[in-house]
Enzyme design. Structure first.
Site, PDB file in Angstrom:
ATOM      1  N   SER A 135       9.244 -23.642  25.529  1.00  0.00           N
ATOM      2  CA  SER A 135       9.514 -23.773  24.101  1.00  0.00           C
ATOM      3  C   SER A 135      10.330 -22.561  23.674  1.00  0.00           C
ATOM      4  O   SER A 135      10.286 -21.505  24.319  1.00  0.00           O
ATOM      5  CB  SER A 135       8.208 -23.813  23.314  1.00  0.00           C
ATOM      6  OG  SER A 135       8.441 -23.647  21.924  1.00  0.00           O
ATOM      7  N   TYR A 148       0.051 -20.669  20.938  1.00  0.00           N
ATOM      8  CA  TYR A 148       0.954 -21.589  21.636  1.00  0.00           C
ATOM      9  C   TYR A 148       2.044 -20.789  22.360  1.00  0.00           C
ATOM     10  O   TYR A 148       2.344 -21.043  23.533  1.00  0.00           O
ATOM     11  CB  TYR A 148       1.573 -22.553  20.635  1.00  0.00           C
ATOM     12  CG  TYR A 148       2.629 -23.461  21.219  1.00  0.00           C
ATOM     13  CD1 TYR A 148       2.295 -24.424  22.162  1.00  0.00           C
ATOM     14  CD2 TYR A 148       3.962 -23.365  20.816  1.00  0.00           C
ATOM     15  CE1 TYR A 148       3.255 -25.261  22.699  1.00  0.00           C
ATOM     16  CE2 TYR A 148       4.933 -24.198  21.338  1.00  0.00           C
ATOM     17  CZ  TYR A 148       4.568 -25.150  22.285  1.00  0.00           C
ATOM     18  OH  TYR A 148       5.536 -25.981  22.812  1.00  0.00           O
TER      19      TYR A 148
END
Length: 278
Positions: A135, A148
């Site tokens: 990501s 995350y």
């Protein structure tokens, strides 16, 4: 039988998002796809070049068994894609430890198990490519996504080290760092919240989570174009180690690089002044 123009791609999590679009793109291009879903079912169009296997990436024994089954289907795995994962948003302070550990089990340890199962098979052939979808949060984390981002930072770190270990063995590693793409990542299918909001973080983490939730369905990135970009990158003569996807991701990386460079320069005398005298 796989012909000389085809590659065999093993992709975790093809039920939705990037995994689904990547599988569709590869099938459209005549490639062979072995995809996994938790229940072994998929609504992808039936095709003789598509295989769907059940897999829970948090079950290390099942990962090893499933990768072996996938390899046995055609006698090789040319590309392995770690796509399965989900998000956990909210302030770091209020993150539930059990929820954080579970996310790491999927986002990091699941991907690690897949790599460890696939690498002996790739080493035996002295060829192969591993794609880890991380990501933009794994390069330039934003407020409200600390946990995350941590899982993606971990995957980035192990991948960069692994790339140096396997390069002499003919195996490549590519990290894909997407920004906001119009998948279901921002829905309940792929997103969890850390816990009860804390008022002191309303203007930082709370506001960031609200912005992300409001962005659902309006993300600037096209997942179809992202899938095509991933395939093109892997099949290129010189695959990238990092594949940043999306204008928003590009801008965040640039800003992070500039801030990091300024930080290094500003503290250079202190950094260089900590060695023993020559």
């Amino acid at each position: 039988m796989v012909n000389d123009t085809q590659q065999v791609w093993f992709i975790t999590g093809v039920s939705r998002g990037f995994g689904r679009e990547l599988a569709r793109t590869l099938l459209d291009q005549g490639q062979v796809v072995i995809g996994t879903t938790r229940d072994g079912r998929s609504d992808l169009p039936a095709d003789g070049r598509l295989h769907i296997l059940p897999l829970d990436v948090t079950d290390a024994a099942q990962v090893k068994e499933t990768v072996a089954k996938a390899h046995a289907l055609h006698g090789r795995l040319d590309v392995v894609v770690n796509n399965a994962g989900y998000g956990l948003l909210g302030a770091v302070e209020d993150a539930d430890t059990a929820a954080t550990r579970q996310m790491f089990e999927v986002n990091f340890f699941g991907a690690l198990a897949v790599m460890q199962a696939a690498l002996p098979l790739m080493r035996a052939r002295r060829s192969g490519h591993i794609v880890n979808i991380t990501s933009i949060a794994g390069l330039a984390p934003g407020v409200g996504s600390g946990l995350y981002a941590a899982s993606k930072f971990a995957l980035e770190g192990v991948s960069l080290s692994l790339a140096q270990e396997v390069a002499p063995l003919g195996i490549g590693i590519t990290l894909v760092e997407p920004g906001a793409f119009r998948t279901d990542f921002l829905t309940d299918h792929s997103l969890r919240l850390t816990g009860a909001p804390i008022a002191d973080y309303a203007a930082t983490a709370g506001a960031a989570v609200a912005r992300l939730q409001a962005l659902n369905g309006r993300q600037p990135g096209d997942p179809v174009l992202a899938a095509r970009a991933i395939v093109a990158a892997v099949r290129s003569p010189n695959p990238p180690q990092h594949l940043v996807l999306g204008t928003d991701a590009w801008n965040r990386v640039q800003a992070r690089q500039e801030a990091f460079t300024a930080n290094l320069a500003g503290w250079r005398p202190v950094t260089l002044g900590t060695d023993f005298p020559a």
